[in-house]
Write a protein that holds these residues in place. Structure first.
Motif, PDB file in Angstrom:
ATOM      1  N   LEU A   1      21.663  -5.950   5.338  1.00 25.07           N
ATOM      2  CA  LEU A   1      22.201  -6.186   3.951  1.00 25.07           C
ATOM      3  C   LEU A   1      21.531  -5.133   3.042  1.00 25.07           C
ATOM      4  O   LEU A   1      20.193  -5.314   2.947  1.00 25.07           O
ATOM      5  N   ASP A   2      22.176  -4.390   2.175  1.00 27.10           N
ATOM      6  CA  ASP A   2      21.721  -3.600   1.409  1.00 27.10           C
ATOM      7  C   ASP A   2      21.863  -4.278  -0.311  1.00 27.10           C
ATOM      8  O   ASP A   2      23.053  -4.570  -0.612  1.00 27.10           O
ATOM      9  N   LEU A   3      20.831  -4.929  -0.591  1.00 24.95           N
ATOM     10  CA  LEU A   3      20.791  -5.830  -1.591  1.00 24.95           C
ATOM     11  C   LEU A   3      21.341  -5.116  -2.945  1.00 24.95           C
ATOM     12  O   LEU A   3      22.041  -5.574  -3.677  1.00 24.95           O
ATOM     13  N   VAL A   4      20.976  -3.878  -3.162  1.00 20.32           N
ATOM     14  CA  VAL A   4      21.062  -3.019  -4.499  1.00 20.32           C
ATOM     15  C   VAL A   4      22.640  -3.014  -4.273  1.00 20.32           C
ATOM     16  O   VAL A   4      23.317  -2.975  -5.652  1.00 20.32           O
ATOM     17  N   ALA A   5      23.163  -2.512  -3.125  1.00 17.23           N
ATOM     18  CA  ALA A   5      24.488  -2.131  -3.186  1.00 17.23           C
ATOM     19  C   ALA A   5      25.412  -3.545  -3.406  1.00 17.23           C
ATOM     20  O   ALA A   5      26.522  -3.729  -4.066  1.00 17.23           O
ATOM     21  N   ALA A   6      25.128  -4.632  -2.807  1.00 20.57           N
ATOM     22  CA  ALA A   6      25.502  -5.739  -2.816  1.00 20.57           C
ATOM     23  C   ALA A   6      25.503  -6.220  -4.184  1.00 20.57           C
ATOM     24  O   ALA A   6      26.769  -6.821  -4.884  1.00 20.57           O
ATOM     25  N   LEU A   7      24.524  -6.061  -5.117  1.00 24.23           N
ATOM     26  CA  LEU A   7      24.574  -6.822  -6.472  1.00 24.23           C
ATOM     27  C   LEU A   7      25.158  -5.861  -7.626  1.00 24.23           C
ATOM     28  O   LEU A   7      25.902  -6.296  -8.409  1.00 24.23           O
ATOM     29  N   THR A   8      24.976  -4.524  -7.329  1.00 22.03           N
ATOM     30  CA  THR A   8      25.840  -3.611  -8.250  1.00 22.03           C
ATOM     31  C   THR A   8      27.057  -3.553  -8.063  1.00 22.03           C
ATOM     32  O   THR A   8      28.019  -3.614  -8.845  1.00 22.03           O
ATOM     33  N   ALA A   9      27.708  -3.842  -6.773  1.00 24.18           N
ATOM     34  CA  ALA A   9      29.034  -4.139  -6.624  1.00 24.18           C
ATOM     35  C   ALA A   9      29.446  -5.405  -7.220  1.00 24.18           C
ATOM     36  O   ALA A   9      30.822  -5.340  -7.529  1.00 24.18           O
TER      37      ALA A   9
END
Length: 464
Positions: A375-383
Motif C-alpha cells: 500500500l502506498d498511503l500517500v497515493a491512496a489518500l491523495t486519490a
C-alpha cells in the motif's frame, strides 16, 4: 448502483455496514476517524492525573495516540502514545522531555454506514474508554535533572508503584542502555497476548521489550535483547549518545515496530534505523528484525530489512506466522510544513530468510528479506482528495482489525494511526496554523490483494 450489506461482528452486537459499490480487488480507503478528547474534556485522557508537567503541559494530555496501535478483539483497540509532549523546546539538557507517565489507551471503534451521499463509505467514531498507566513493583532509577526541572520521579509514585516516564535522564550511570531498572521508556510498539490479559511493548531508549498487565499496568516481565543493540555511554541528550558510542542503537531510533504472530508464540521487533556499527560497516540502509520466543524469553533470530525510499520504519504487523507488513516512511507531511512523500507498507516473508545475527552491516544487507509494495498511503489518500500537506508526517500505528462481510464476500480491515506529537495545531507550508488531530485510517482489502498470502487473524472471536 446496487447496494451491498456487510456485517461486522463486534463486541456487544452486530454492526450493519452499507457500501455504495462492490468490493474491488485493491486496498480501499473506507473511513477516517479522529480522537482529540474524552469524557474528561478536550485534549484530556482518562488517567485522572491533575498536575502539570515540567514544561507546563497537563499530565493527562491526550496525544500521540498512533505511536502504536493494537487490535484487542471485538471493536476494541489499544493506542500507544510515545514518551510524551517534547516537541516544544524548553530544556535542551533533557531533550525537552518531561516526566510524562507512559500509558496506553483502550478505544472502541464504531464503524457506521455513511448515508450522506458524499465522502467515504463509512463513518468512524473512536471513543476513549480507559487509560492505563505503566509501572514497576520494584524501584526504578530516576534522573536528578538540572536547576530547571528537578528530579524525574513522577508525583504519584508510592511505595508499591514506580511509574515509567519519557524523561531522558531517568537512567543509571555505569549501566548500558538495556538496564531494566531505568525509568526512562519511549514506548513505540504494542501488541496484545493471545489470552487478552497482558500487552507487550517495545521502546527506543533501551531498546526494551516489556510485558505488562493489561488490567493494572504493572510490568510482568522483561525480555533480554542482544547486547549489540545497547549503547554503553548514556546521556540525557540523544545527540551526545550518538557521538559517544560506536555500537548499539541510534538514539531515538530504537525498536520502533513490534508484531506478535497470530499463534501467540513469537514477538517480532524491528529497529527504526541501522545500529551504529551496521551503519559504519556499509549497512546504513539495514534495519535489524529480531524474533523472541515468548515462552522462553530468548531472542531466536535476527533478519535484515533494507530501506527503499523511506528514512526509517515505524511499525511491523503480522499477516500470519511468517509474513508481515512493514510501515516504511519519511518525516515529511503535516506537522513539518511540507508534503508527505513516502508512506508505504511493504509485505515481507521471514520463512526461509537468512539469519544475520553474526553478520556485519554490509553482509547482513546483502541477505535482506525480499519485499513487495502492499500500500502506498500517500497515493491512496491523495486519490481520495486529501492534500499531501495534510497527510500526517508520523504514520506509526498499524493493526489488522476485524473482518467484515460484504455481499457474501469477506473483507479484511487494515487500521493505520498517526503520532501527532501532542500538538493539536501545527503550521502549514505558509505558516498558517492548521488542525493536527489524532487520526485513524481504515482500509479494506480482500484475499486477492494479498497475492497468495493467507491472512491469519490473531483473534477469531471475543474471548472475555
Amino acid at each position: 448502483m446496487n447496494k451491498f450489506i456487510a456485517r461486522s461482528v463486534f463486541a456487544g452486537g452486530i454492526a450493519v455496514l452499507l457500501s455504495a459499490s462492490v468490493v474491488r480487488a485493491d486496498v480501499t480507503l473506507l473511513a477516517i476517524g479522529e480522537l482529540d478528547g474524552s469524557r474528561a474534556g478536550d485534549q484530556a485522557d482518562l488517567s485522572g492525573l491533575t498536575y502539570k508537567l515540567e514544561n507546563g503541559a497537563a499530565a493527562n494530555l491526550l496525544g500521540g495516540l498512533g505511536s502504536g496501535l493494537a487490535y484487542a478483539g471485538g471493536n476494541a483497540f489499544l493506542a500507544l502514545p510515545d514518551r510524551g509532549p517534547n516537541a516544544v523546546p524548553f530544556d535542551s539538557n533533557i531533550d525537552d522531555t518531561v516526566s510524562y507517565i507512559n500509558r496506553f489507551h483502550t478505544i472502541t471503534m464504531d464503524l457506521d454506514p455513511n448515508h450522506s451521499g458524499s465522502g467515504l463509505p463509512y463513518k468512524l467514531t473512536p471513543t476513549l474508554r480507559a487509560t492505563t498507566l505503566l509501572w514497576s513493583l520494584t524501584p526504578l532509577v530516576y534522573g536528578s535533572g538540572d536547576g530547571q526541572v528537578g528530579n524525574g520521579a513522577p508525583k504519584i509514585n508510592n511505595f508499591l508503584q514506580h511509574f515509567f516516564t519519557g524523561r531522558s535522564d531517568n537512567f543509571k550511570l555505569g549501566e548500558n542502555s538495556g538496564f531494566a531498572s531505568d525509568a526512562r521508556f519511549d514506548t513505540e510498539g504494542i501488541r496484545v497476548s493471545n489470552d487478552g490479559l497482558s500487552v507487550f511493548i517495545s521502546d527506543e531508549y533501551g531498546p526494551y521489550v516489556y510485558q505488562f498487565s493489561r488490567i493494572t499496568g504493572v510490568r510482568l516481565r522483561t525480555f533480554q535483547l542482544p547486547s549489540s543493540f545497547f549503547v554503553t555511554n548514556l546521556s540525557s541528550q540523544g545527540a551526545v549518545e550518538i557521538s559517544g558510542n560506536t555500537t548499539g542503537r541510534t538514539a531515538n531510533k530504537g525498536m520502533e515496530g513490534l508484531a506478535i504472530t497470530p499463534d501467540g508464540k513469537t514477538l517480532v521487533g524491528i529497529m527504526q534505523a541501522a545500529l551504529i556499527q551496521d551503519a559504519s560497516s556499509g549497512g546504513k540502509k539495514l534495519l535489524r528484525i529480531v524474533t523472541i520466543d515468548i515462552a522462553s524469553g530468548k531472542t531466536t533470530h535476527q533478519y535484515a530489512y533494507k530501506l527503499t525510499t523511506g528514512s526509517g520504519v515505524s511499525e511491523l504487523c503480522a499477516l500470519n506466522n511468517t509474513e508481515f507488513l512493514v510501515d516504511e516512511r519519511d518525516g515529511d507531511g503535516r506537522a513539518n510544513g511540507d508534503d508527505a512523500v513516502n508512506k508505504q507498507l511493504y509485505k515481507i516473508n521471514l520463512a526461509g530468510a537468512t539469519d544475520v545475527s553474526a553478520m556485519n552491516g554490509a553482509d547482513a544487507l546483502s541477505n535482506a528479506v525480499s519485499k513487495t509494495l502492499f500500500l502506498d498511503l500517500v497515493a491512496a489518500l491523495t486519490a481520495n482528495g486529501i492534500a499531501a500537506g495534510n497527510i500526517p508526517a508520523k504514520i506509526e500505528g498499524v493493526a489488522i482489525g476485524p473482518d467484515i462481510r460484504h455481499g457474501g464476500n469477506t473483507l479484511h480491515t487494515l487500521w493505520i494511526a498517526n503520532d501527532n506529537d501532542f500538538l493539536s495545531t501545527v503550521p502549514d507550508a505558509n505558516n498558517v496554523m492548521i488542525p493536527n488531530p489524532n487520526q485513524f485510517f481504515v482500509f479494506g482489502f480482500s484475499d486477492d490483494d494479498l497475492e497468495g498470502t493467507k491472512l491469519i487473524r490473531q483473534f477469531s472471536g471475543f474471548w472475555f
